[in-house]
Design an enzyme around this catalytic site. Structure first.
Site: not given
Ligand SMILES: NC(=O)c1ccc[n+]([C@@H]2O[C@H](COP(=O)([O-])OP(=O)(O)OC[C@H]3O[C@@H](n4cnc5c(N)ncnc54)[C@H](O)[C@@H]3O)[C@@H](O)[C@H]2O)c1
Ligand SMILES: NC(=O)c1ccc[n+]([C@@H]2O[C@H](COP(=O)([O-])OP(=O)(O)OC[C@H]3O[C@@H](n4cnc5c(N)ncnc54)[C@H](O)[C@@H]3O)[C@@H](O)[C@H]2O)c1
Lengths: 544, 544
Positions: A167, A232, A399
């Site tokens: 995401m 990080n 969209c």
């Molecule tokens: N805003 C929205 O509309 C929305 C929608 C769905 C999900 N989310 C949330 O967004 C978040 C990300 O989702 P995703 O599908 O991309 O997850 P994902 O697991 O595919 O990606 C998470 C990323 O964070 C990185 N990461 C983890 N710890 C880290 C750190 N300490 N420093 C830097 N990078 C770090 C990982 O390497 C990975 O690339 C989730 O918590 C999800 O629930 C938001």
């Protein structure tokens, strides 16, 4: 693994075939983050409980009749019942727990016993379409930020964020589409490289110094550029704050919703999964401490004048558990930017071409432009998406459309299937993050006007009314986005197979589904929602 | 207030008329515990949020078309959408909260804001039929106790229990129907008097001494007799234990699920509501301390050799919170006696005559006896119920039927409406306490064989499949029976109006609804359920 394409089917009807293709498509290596583990996106969001369940799902979908319904309990098919033609072909409930047991440790204990799986939102409900799915939402959000603070464009601004996964990987492209510069931190280099390959990210810098100088230069020249850097976030964010880099917008999309997915400071991302599995409590404590440092830096940027928001990953809640008191000093993106759209039933409408032919999506893109000629931002998005978005798995488009619009688009697509303008049926669904389909007090329903953030009747009614309106599959999930114990949400998918029956179903589902968003916000006292209800004829008994 | 009777209607169709009559019937003073406050039974289980909501519900049901569906959010009508003929006319979600907010204090805070109501099980879903509803379940339970420990009859035994309210009031009659002697304690004399008036309780003693001598004499003479006594169970139970009265069976049905409804020692029942409202925290602490003493006495009886069980009011959990460590030393009634029935999809099937004519129920009683001539215990129940049960509100009947039986009865009733054997349509529903409709780790799903007690996907799938099968109204509730945070459950009601369409719907709903019980227990590994699935043809994909 790759979903079947084309116009001939092995299932007994298109809705069943569609569910099967979308299940398999969720696990296409182009789409899924870890297909071998059945993980689609968002931490451990899965499409099926385990491989035996996956095969049973496919087998059952191939034999399911037009008046039968398959029941799926957390990614496993548990029954088939005779229903009727207007009923969904599949009903799913994923990750749901009774309230007092709705915690991560209890969830993981039950998961280990093989009794449940984490469905996230569109992973377990078979309508994930890759990073594009989030791109439109992210694009809309940054456009709203631009509108609110920077005169309608992000040109000349620098956005700092972290998390370039399934995401979060949409963020750099969403910022550059809005004309801005973006610096994105991820602890795992492969995630950044993957986004460069799919053209969501422009460049990965070799060091923080290089990243900063590239990003700052782009900002100064009002150039759109996205720069990735390995690190990080809990280390890099405070460092950038200390250096006084002039950052205008700060957010985050690391997998903070799950403290076993967020990589703590000092841990190598390659070692993290084993470490988390071996010592979950210790890992959780360290992850939360890191998130506390990470969020403290975000608040520091806010104090220095930046626009800061939580992007729906629950990082404020985890940072608070990690001992940081001011975690909720900045708002979530929904109350800040999205709620006015929800009042109109607007949300992430999406569709995919079961033919596998990109030309079908191009044709639907043109149809959408013709249907809503007055909507300029929609037109800009559709055109940019056509140029910039690389499809993952089955070609798809998203969209944001509202009440009175989604049904129009859906009915038109169904006509295009009937007339042969499209080479095979289209599936039409949406994210669970929608106007009337979710209760999630740290995200979609944060700070509701009447205080009804935690009332969970709405997503359940949403699932029931979609089931009663003719959707092809309907799902109720728990814990998506923000984690176990923090959300309940529902999804629906309709199949436009060109039949008259499909047309009737689509008209009702795509009216009632966004209609839930309108009535939910009318009930909470939003004037805009009441106006929309009156203007567009949504019936609200208490107002009669 | 009294539901309309007879065969002419003001709504646009019988399903709508039926929903309206059953809503009003739930508030008939013969049926409801506190109709002025909209409270039907079970602590504060309500039929509608408030009076404006009630009137809007009735008004909307009277104008609702045959292809429309009304949505009800915790007792308030929030929308009307166009669906189709096979869809339910009403969809309800009551008392649901996101997990982390699913506590009594948060629920009460939201209730005070006017945002929710407590729906219990059949209060908010409009299919409560008075004390008879629980009588059959209680009768079955005591019959199972008799079978297990006392050679098939309770003659010569003494049962001690407490709580003679809406549900608990069934206990004395259930014990005497099984031939036993019963001593029942209630803190509120009016509750005991009311049960004497409805012939559920034989006599109220003037003192504990008198009560004991009457009960012990009946036991000695192997006479069926029920004796009520006024007192607080937390005082009386330990006193009886101290006196060494020879008690064979001990249970309880005070309103322990809600610490603000259980009257603490030293508090006058008349003062309790005001005190609870004014100082909820203090009241809760005192109630829990009393429950600890109450449960400690129950464990004392167990240690002395009595058959002791929790009758589904969560008193063990509250006593544990009150500081008593051995609270879970005795089992819940479901794992002890009911689960084998659930494996066959058996549960509390019920129906009511919309005509208001007792002759219609007499006719259905005869039909049930004819349909299942081989089932002797069913026949005994139906005959005794016909003789002993005083109707409350619309005449109604309940009996436990399983997979392959409920649909037969339902289809037959529909034929009887069509042929004129019955003078008006029949509504057919059930309690939420059923084979496949509830997740409740302290009651219905306590001690599941696979540890899946807290998995809440099942009741949600149950609601979805009933919605997809043609039920007339479907509900999803939280917190019924055992309190907020402790259960999620679903209900359904079908209307047999004599039409062919109703017949088709009834056949599907009354097959699939108990079918959920079968597949839920197959999945949990119960052999009996797997046998039933194989013998009766319930399709289980993982077994194919
Ligand atoms: N805003 C929205 O509309 C929305 C929608 C769905 C999900 N989310 C949330 O967004 C978040 C990300 O989702 P995703 O599908 O991309 O997850 P994902 O697991 O595919 O990606 C998470 C990323 O964070 C990185 N990461 C983890 N710890 C880290 C750190 N300490 N420093 C830097 N990078 C770090 C990982 O390497 C990975 O690339 C989730 O918590 C999800 O629930 C938001
Ligand atoms: N086993 C089942 O199948 C089942 C089904 C539904 C409900 N229940 C549970 O059973 C309980 C009773 O339900 P109800 O509808 O009868 O509730 P109710 O509120 O109508 O009656 C409770 C009774 O308990 C009495 N009481 C309260 N505190 C007392 C005390 N300290 N000592 C003696 N009497 C006391 C009250 O005076 C009242 O008469 C509830 O907790 C309910 O959730 C069980």
């Amino acid at each position: 693994m790759r979903a079947p394409r084309g116009s001939s089917i092995t299932a007994l009807g298109w809705p069943q075939e569609a569910a099967k293709r979308m299940l398999i498509n969720n696990l296409d290596p182009e789409v899924a983050e870890r297909p071998d583990d059945l993980v689609v996106y968002g931490g451990t969001g899965k499409a099926a409980r385990d491989w035996p369940s996956f095969h049973a799902l496919v087998r059952t979908l191939d034999t399911l009749r037009d008046d039968e319904t398959m029941l799926v309990q957390s990614g496993r098919p548990v029954g088939v019942f005779r229903t009727h033609e207007w009923a969904p072909r599949v009903l799913l409930a994923n990750s749901n727990l009774v309230g007092d047991w709705a915690t991560w440790p209890e969830f993981r204990r039950l998961e280990k016993l093989g009794l449940t799986m984490y469905g996230q939102m569109t992973a377990g409900s078979w309508i994930y379409i890759g990073t594009q799915g989030i791109l439109q939402g992210t694009y809309e959000t940054f456009a709203a930020v631009a509108e609110k603070r920077f005169g309608g464009s992000l040109a000349g601004t620098l956005t700092l964020t972290a998390g370039c996964g399934g995401m979060g990987g949409a963020q750099p492209l969403a910022v550059t589409m809005n004309g801005g510069a973006c610096l994105i931190v991820d602890v795992d280099r492969s995630r950044l490289d993957r986004r460069v390959a799919t053209r969501y990210l422009d460049v990965v810098a070799d060091s923080l110094d290089e990243a900063v100088s590239l990003a700052v230069a782009a900002k100064a020249e009002r150039r759109a550029l996205s720069v990735g850097v390995v690190g990080n976030a809990a280390t890099v964010f405070p460092e950038l704050l200390r250096r006084g880099v002039e950052i205008d917008i700060v957010t985050d999309q690391t997998s903070a919703h799950d403290p076993l997915s967020y990589v703590p400071e000092g841990v190598d991302p390659g070692d993290a999964p084993d470490y988390a599995a071996a010592k979950p409590d210790e890992f959780t404590d360290r992850a939360r401490a890191s998130m506390a440092a990470h969020v403290a830096a975000m608040v520091g940027f806010m104090d220095a004048g930046a626009e800061v928001f939580d992007y729906g990953n629950s990082i404020r809640g985890e940072a608070q558990l990690g001992g940081y008191e001011r975690a909720f000093a900045f708002p979530g993106f929904v109350p800040a930017y999205i709620r006015p759209l929800f009042c109109e039933g607007k949300g992430p409408f999406r569709w995919a071409a079961l033919s596998g032919d990109p030309a079908d999506i191009a044709a639907t893109d043109r149809a959408v432009l013709e249907l809503f000629p007055e909507n300029e931002s929609l037109a800009r998005w559709i055109r940019m998406a056509g140029e910039r978005v690389a499809f993952q798995g089955l070609p798809a488009r998203i969209c944001w459309l509202g009440y009175g619009e989604r049904d129009k688009a859906g009915v038109r697509f169904n006509e295009m299937v009937a007339s042969g303008e499209l080479s095979a049926p289209i599936v039409i669904g949406r994210d669970h993050l929608d106007a009337g389909s979710v209760a999630s007090p740290y995200r979609e329903t944060e700070a509701m006007a009447d205080g009804s953030d935690a009332i969970a009747d709405w997503p359940l009614l949403n699932a029931l009314v979609n089931t009663a309106s003719g959707a092809s599959w309907v799902s109720i999930h728990h814990g998506g986005g923000v984690g176990i114990g923090r959300s309940i949400h529902a999804g629906q998918v309709c199949v436009a197979d060109g039949t008259a029956l499909a047309g009737q179903k689509i008209e009702r589902v795509l009216t009632n589904d966004p209609g839930m968003g309108v009535i939910r916000h009318v009930d909470a006292g939003y004037d805009r929602a009441a106006e929309v209800a009156t203007e567009r004829g949504v019936r609200v008994p208490m107002a009669e």
